[in-house]
Motif scaffolding. Sequence first.
Motif: not given
Length: 142
Positions: A9-20
Amino acid sequence: MKPKVCLIGIDGLRLNLSRGTHKMPTLDAVIGEGVFNELTMEVPTLSGPGWSTLLTGASHAVHGVKDNHFVGHQLLHCPDFLSRAYFADQSTTTTVAAGWPPLADPTDTGPVVWERREKQRAGHGVRLLLRRRRRPCLRPTR
């Protein structure tokens, strides 16, 4: 062999903006090789209520964590998933690595993850790793 679970778990990480984006290749690889589930958090999306829901499976209304101060929480009535695994099979070994003390530090306001002193007294390993650091420890990838 017992199944193994690793929750990252990475607090505050938005995967929709960081993946890929190729900025987090190791995380992209772990997601690609493992099982990935999206989670939509109920409001408020603060660390205390969010982590409490994620780790216990209880809603904000049930665990009573409304903010990051944990005042009036009901976490003693909401066992975390690591404790549930231990209670189901007492040969289970669990490890908690947390950078935010309320998640696992028994001297802090939580903890969300139970201490399980009975397991410590029995000589079974309970591992608690805390990292107290105020600044993020993210390094840019090259």
